[in-house]
Design a protein around this motif. Structure first.
Motif, PDB file in Angstrom:
ATOM      1  N   ILE A  95       9.114 -12.939  24.427  1.00 54.73           N
ATOM      2  CA  ILE A  95       9.265 -12.458  25.802  1.00 54.73           C
ATOM      3  C   ILE A  95      10.643 -11.823  25.990  1.00 54.73           C
ATOM      4  O   ILE A  95      10.782 -10.779  26.646  1.00 54.73           O
ATOM      5  CB  ILE A  95       9.052 -13.608  26.800  1.00 54.73           C
ATOM      6  N   GLY A  96      11.688 -12.434  25.409  1.00 55.29           N
ATOM      7  CA  GLY A  96      13.029 -11.869  25.509  1.00 55.29           C
ATOM      8  C   GLY A  96      13.121 -10.494  24.873  1.00 55.29           C
ATOM      9  O   GLY A  96      13.734  -9.574  25.443  1.00 55.29           O
ATOM     10  N   LEU A  97      12.522 -10.320  23.703  1.00 51.33           N
ATOM     11  CA  LEU A  97      12.508  -8.997  23.064  1.00 51.33           C
ATOM     12  C   LEU A  97      11.785  -7.980  23.937  1.00 51.33           C
ATOM     13  O   LEU A  97      12.209  -6.824  24.038  1.00 51.33           O
ATOM     14  CB  LEU A  97      11.834  -9.083  21.700  1.00 51.33           C
ATOM     15  N   SER A  98      10.702  -8.412  24.560  1.00 46.33           N
ATOM     16  CA  SER A  98       9.954  -7.483  25.411  1.00 46.33           C
ATOM     17  C   SER A  98      10.770  -7.055  26.620  1.00 46.33           C
ATOM     18  O   SER A  98      10.648  -5.913  27.086  1.00 46.33           O
ATOM     19  CB  SER A  98       8.637  -8.117  25.868  1.00 46.33           C
ATOM     20  N   VAL A  99      11.616  -7.943  27.123  1.00 40.91           N
ATOM     21  CA  VAL A  99      12.483  -7.575  28.248  1.00 40.91           C
ATOM     22  C   VAL A  99      13.451  -6.472  27.827  1.00 40.91           C
ATOM     23  O   VAL A  99      13.682  -5.503  28.572  1.00 40.91           O
ATOM     24  CB  VAL A  99      13.245  -8.805  28.761  1.00 40.91           C
ATOM     25  N   LEU A 100      14.025  -6.584  26.632  1.00 35.26           N
ATOM     26  CA  LEU A 100      14.915  -5.540  26.134  1.00 35.26           C
ATOM     27  C   LEU A 100      14.187  -4.208  26.003  1.00 35.26           C
ATOM     28  O   LEU A 100      14.765  -3.145  26.246  1.00 35.26           O
ATOM     29  CB  LEU A 100      15.483  -5.952  24.772  1.00 35.26           C
ATOM     30  N   VAL A 101      12.915  -4.271  25.622  1.00 38.41           N
ATOM     31  CA  VAL A 101      12.129  -3.041  25.502  1.00 38.41           C
ATOM     32  C   VAL A 101      11.745  -2.503  26.874  1.00 38.41           C
ATOM     33  O   VAL A 101      11.779  -1.286  27.115  1.00 38.41           O
ATOM     34  CB  VAL A 101      10.877  -3.306  24.647  1.00 38.41           C
ATOM     35  N   LEU A 102      11.413  -3.388  27.798  1.00 37.28           N
ATOM     36  CA  LEU A 102      11.001  -2.970  29.137  1.00 37.28           C
ATOM     37  C   LEU A 102      12.105  -2.231  29.876  1.00 37.28           C
ATOM     38  O   LEU A 102      11.837  -1.319  30.672  1.00 37.28           O
ATOM     39  CB  LEU A 102      10.560  -4.189  29.953  1.00 37.28           C
ATOM     40  N   VAL A 103      13.349  -2.626  29.635  1.00 31.95           N
ATOM     41  CA  VAL A 103      14.477  -1.978  30.315  1.00 31.95           C
ATOM     42  C   VAL A 103      14.485  -0.481  30.041  1.00 31.95           C
ATOM     43  O   VAL A 103      14.885   0.322  30.876  1.00 31.95           O
ATOM     44  CB  VAL A 103      15.805  -2.627  29.869  1.00 31.95           C
ATOM     45  N   ARG A 104      14.013  -0.096  28.856  1.00 27.55           N
ATOM     46  CA  ARG A 104      14.018   1.310  28.456  1.00 27.55           C
ATOM     47  C   ARG A 104      12.629   1.943  28.524  1.00 27.55           C
ATOM     48  O   ARG A 104      12.405   3.002  27.947  1.00 27.55           O
ATOM     49  CB  ARG A 104      14.587   1.441  27.036  1.00 27.55           C
ATOM     50  N   SER A 105      11.702   1.281  29.197  1.00 27.99           N
ATOM     51  CA  SER A 105      10.347   1.820  29.339  1.00 27.99           C
ATOM     52  C   SER A 105      10.012   1.899  30.828  1.00 27.99           C
ATOM     53  O   SER A 105       9.461   0.955  31.397  1.00 27.99           O
ATOM     54  CB  SER A 105       9.334   0.925  28.614  1.00 27.99           C
ATOM     55  N   PRO A 106      10.349   3.008  31.490  1.00 25.81           N
ATOM     56  CA  PRO A 106      10.268   3.097  32.955  1.00 25.81           C
ATOM     57  C   PRO A 106       8.899   2.794  33.542  1.00 25.81           C
ATOM     58  O   PRO A 106       8.800   2.237  34.635  1.00 25.81           O
ATOM     59  CB  PRO A 106      10.663   4.561  33.231  1.00 25.81           C
ATOM     60  N   VAL A 140       2.972 -19.042  30.468  1.00 23.43           N
ATOM     61  CA  VAL A 140       4.030 -18.518  29.602  1.00 23.43           C
ATOM     62  C   VAL A 140       3.449 -18.082  28.257  1.00 23.43           C
ATOM     63  O   VAL A 140       3.832 -17.045  27.708  1.00 23.43           O
ATOM     64  CB  VAL A 140       5.134 -19.574  29.409  1.00 23.43           C
ATOM     65  N   ARG A 141       2.517 -18.866  27.730  1.00 22.72           N
ATOM     66  CA  ARG A 141       1.912 -18.512  26.441  1.00 22.72           C
ATOM     67  C   ARG A 141       1.170 -17.181  26.533  1.00 22.72           C
ATOM     68  O   ARG A 141       1.299 -16.314  25.656  1.00 22.72           O
ATOM     69  CB  ARG A 141       0.955 -19.616  25.994  1.00 22.72           C
ATOM     70  N   VAL A 142       0.381 -17.012  27.593  1.00 21.26           N
ATOM     71  CA  VAL A 142      -0.348 -15.751  27.770  1.00 21.26           C
ATOM     72  C   VAL A 142       0.628 -14.599  27.993  1.00 21.26           C
ATOM     73  O   VAL A 142       0.423 -13.481  27.497  1.00 21.26           O
ATOM     74  CB  VAL A 142      -1.342 -15.862  28.947  1.00 21.26           C
ATOM     75  N   LEU A 143       1.714 -14.870  28.707  1.00 19.73           N
ATOM     76  CA  LEU A 143       2.723 -13.827  28.924  1.00 19.73           C
ATOM     77  C   LEU A 143       3.356 -13.401  27.599  1.00 19.73           C
ATOM     78  O   LEU A 143       3.687 -12.233  27.409  1.00 19.73           O
ATOM     79  CB  LEU A 143       3.793 -14.326  29.888  1.00 19.73           C
ATOM     80  N   SER A 144       3.509 -14.333  26.666  1.00 24.13           N
ATOM     81  CA  SER A 144       4.042 -13.970  25.352  1.00 24.13           C
ATOM     82  C   SER A 144       3.072 -13.063  24.600  1.00 24.13           C
ATOM     83  O   SER A 144       3.495 -12.209  23.816  1.00 24.13           O
ATOM     84  CB  SER A 144       4.342 -15.230  24.537  1.00 24.13           C
ATOM     85  N   VAL A 146       1.153 -10.845  26.117  1.00 23.82           N
ATOM     86  CA  VAL A 146       1.399  -9.551  26.749  1.00 23.82           C
ATOM     87  C   VAL A 146       2.673  -8.925  26.188  1.00 23.82           C
ATOM     88  O   VAL A 146       2.744  -7.712  25.955  1.00 23.82           O
ATOM     89  CB  VAL A 146       1.500  -9.716  28.279  1.00 23.82           C
ATOM     90  N   ALA A 147       3.672  -9.767  25.938  1.00 22.46           N
ATOM     91  CA  ALA A 147       4.947  -9.277  25.400  1.00 22.46           C
ATOM     92  C   ALA A 147       4.774  -8.638  24.025  1.00 22.46           C
ATOM     93  O   ALA A 147       5.454  -7.671  23.686  1.00 22.46           O
ATOM     94  CB  ALA A 147       5.955 -10.426  25.335  1.00 22.46           C
ATOM     95  N   VAL A 148       3.858  -9.179  23.219  1.00 21.69           N
ATOM     96  CA  VAL A 148       3.582  -8.586  21.903  1.00 21.69           C
ATOM     97  C   VAL A 148       3.114  -7.147  22.071  1.00 21.69           C
ATOM     98  O   VAL A 148       3.555  -6.237  21.349  1.00 21.69           O
ATOM     99  CB  VAL A 148       2.536  -9.419  21.145  1.00 21.69           C
ATOM    100  N   ALA A 149       2.221  -6.916  23.022  1.00 19.12           N
ATOM    101  CA  ALA A 149       1.732  -5.558  23.274  1.00 19.12           C
ATOM    102  C   ALA A 149       2.845  -4.651  23.779  1.00 19.12           C
ATOM    103  O   ALA A 149       2.953  -3.489  23.358  1.00 19.12           O
ATOM    104  CB  ALA A 149       0.586  -5.602  24.285  1.00 19.12           C
TER     105      ALA A 149
END
Length: 451
Positions: A95-106, A140-144, A146-149
């Motif tokens: 989830i943390g990695l996905s947050v770093l990616v989301l910051v740059r994905s408008p 949280v597990r399901v959100l993780s 989503v984070a993979v995608a």
């Protein structure tokens, strides 16, 4: 002139201070966090994790695809350890990695926030009845997942057919080797007299889905000529052996369904590949049915209805559906069927489980998403996307739908994380494939007309 020089100097000093402010604050807060953890007596591994926060922030976005691969492999290795802290830590890292990616994905943050809000609203609805730890933990597990995608589709770097199928092989390599060791040494789990191996995974059915993914990935590499044929041939034998060692009928059916769909989509007009593939699949089915493990599993379906696995499933589904009828539209909330209140075990049917937890709305949304994905990949295939990529995506989707009939596929975190990764990666590759241009083909005709 003097005042202008002083002003420019002040601006440059402020700019330099601003550039240094963010890293200074990050390092300072990290040092404070590590110190607080040390004073509080936290384990050294936790302190090391705290200390790597600056590196994650600086390099996490660029290396997020690599980091995701490492986390998927690591998650498969620790699944059977039963450590909630470790598994939750990997979910948090994804989830943390996905947050770093989301910051740059408008275009993505709003979607993910909406999904997260729906997940936690469902968890809140069932928290009082089924326990907050269970419901919010499931959210949280399901959100993780989503984070993979999110990471796979949006992270920088190159995603190829070879890298996707190769990572799937790496995820299943050690679990498959260990599953064969369990089968050879008789150290697996005996269920109704049948020895079932699970490798490093917590449960044989979960391992069977993972090995089905490994089999289709290796099968696809063999047909496409990706990598060394002798190596992929050896891995195919390894993963098929591990598949049989799980003694999971649902897992074996999943692998067969994936390979059949892959053959039909990827082979196209090359009928010899279809024939050879079907012959190999028929041979595998015959060997499985005549093996000791296969025979032991099939005997479970020869008794009375009350004594078979199918009979147990029918009874479990009826109990779960009775709870669903109380709240048919939105369901009883995430985690309701895994809390041990409705059933002592999981219901072994993903469609029934989703009905009970997220209702008709949630199940319909899930099915519509799967149908939309299938239609989109078929359109991409017709538009010129790589046939092997689209075949892999459609085969994994079809196999997952089959497995959901008699298993709780989404609850198998390792296998379903890998599934989400494959589907997302195939979508990305198909989307990034340049569409064929009609201009080169029409240019000679235009020149001929002008002449």
């Amino acid at each position: 002139m003097t005042s202008l020089g002083v002003s420019s100097t002040v601006v440059s000093v402020r700019a330099a201070m601003a550039d240094r402010l963010v890293p200074t604050v990050v390092v300072g807060l990290t040092a404070a966090l590590v110190l607080a953890g040390w004073v509080g007596g936290l384990p050294p591994i936790v302190l090391v994790a705290f200390a790597t926060i600056p590196l994650v922030i600086v390099f996490g976005f660029r290396l997020s695809l690599v980091g995701l691969g490492v986390l998927l492999v690591g998650r498969a290795l620790i699944d059977d350890l039963g450590g909630a802290t470790a598994t939750a830590g990997i979910a948090a890292a994804v989830i943390g990695l996905s947050v770093l990616v989301l910051v740059r994905s408008p275009s993505w943050p709003a979607r993910v926030i909406a999904i997260a809000a729906a997940l936690f609203a469902s968890a809140a609805a069932g928290a009082a009845t089924f326990g907050a730890a269970e419901t919010y933990g499931e959210a949280v597990r399901v959100l993780s997942l989503v984070a993979v995608a999110v990471i796979t589709i949006n992270a920088p770097g190159r995603v190829t057919f070879g890298s996707v199928t190769g990572l799937v092989q790496w995820v299943g390599l050690v679990p498959a080797l260990y599953a064969l060791v369990q089968l050879a040494t008789g150290t697996g789990t005996y269920i109704d007299g049948a020895l079932r191996a699970s490798g490093t995974l917590a449960q044989a059915n979960s391992a069977a889905v993972l090995f089905a993914l490994c089999n289709i990935a290796t099968f696809a590499r063999l047909l496409s000529g990706t990598g060394r044929r002798w190596l992929n041939g050896g891995l195919m034998v390894l993963f098929l052996g591990a598949q049989l060692a799980t003694a999971s009928i649902g897992g074996f059916a999943t692998a067969i369904a994936m390979m059949l769909v892959y053959l039909l989509v990827e082979a196209g007009r090359r009928m010899h590949r279809i024939v050879l593939g079907l012959m190999a699949l028929a041979l595998a089915v015959v060997m499985a049915l005549n093996s000791k493990v296969g025979a032991e599993r099939l005997t479970e379906y020869t008794g009375g209805v009350q004594d078979t696995s199918l009979g147990w499933r029918l009874q479990a589904w009826e109990k779960v559906l009775a709870v669903w009828r109380e709240r048919p539209v939105f369901g009883n909330g995430l985690g309701a069927t895994t809390s041990g209140i409705i059933l002592q075990s999981i219901p072994h049917n993903e469609y029934v489980r989703l009905l009970a937890e997220v209702g008709v709305i949630g199940l319909a949304a899930t099915i519509l998403l799967a149908v939309w994905y299938a239609v989109a990949m078929i359109r991409r295939l017709l538009a010129g996307a790589p046939r092997a990529v689209c075949a892999l995506a459609l085969s994994v989707l079809a196999g997952t739908a089959v497995n959901c009939l008699a298993a709780n596929t989404i609850l198998y975190t390792v296998a379903f994380m890998t599934t989400v990764y494959v589907l997302s990666a195939c979508w990305r590759i198909a989307r990034e494939t340049p569409q064929p241009s009609l201009q080169p083909a029409s240019e000679p005709l235009r020149q001929k007309v002008l002449r």
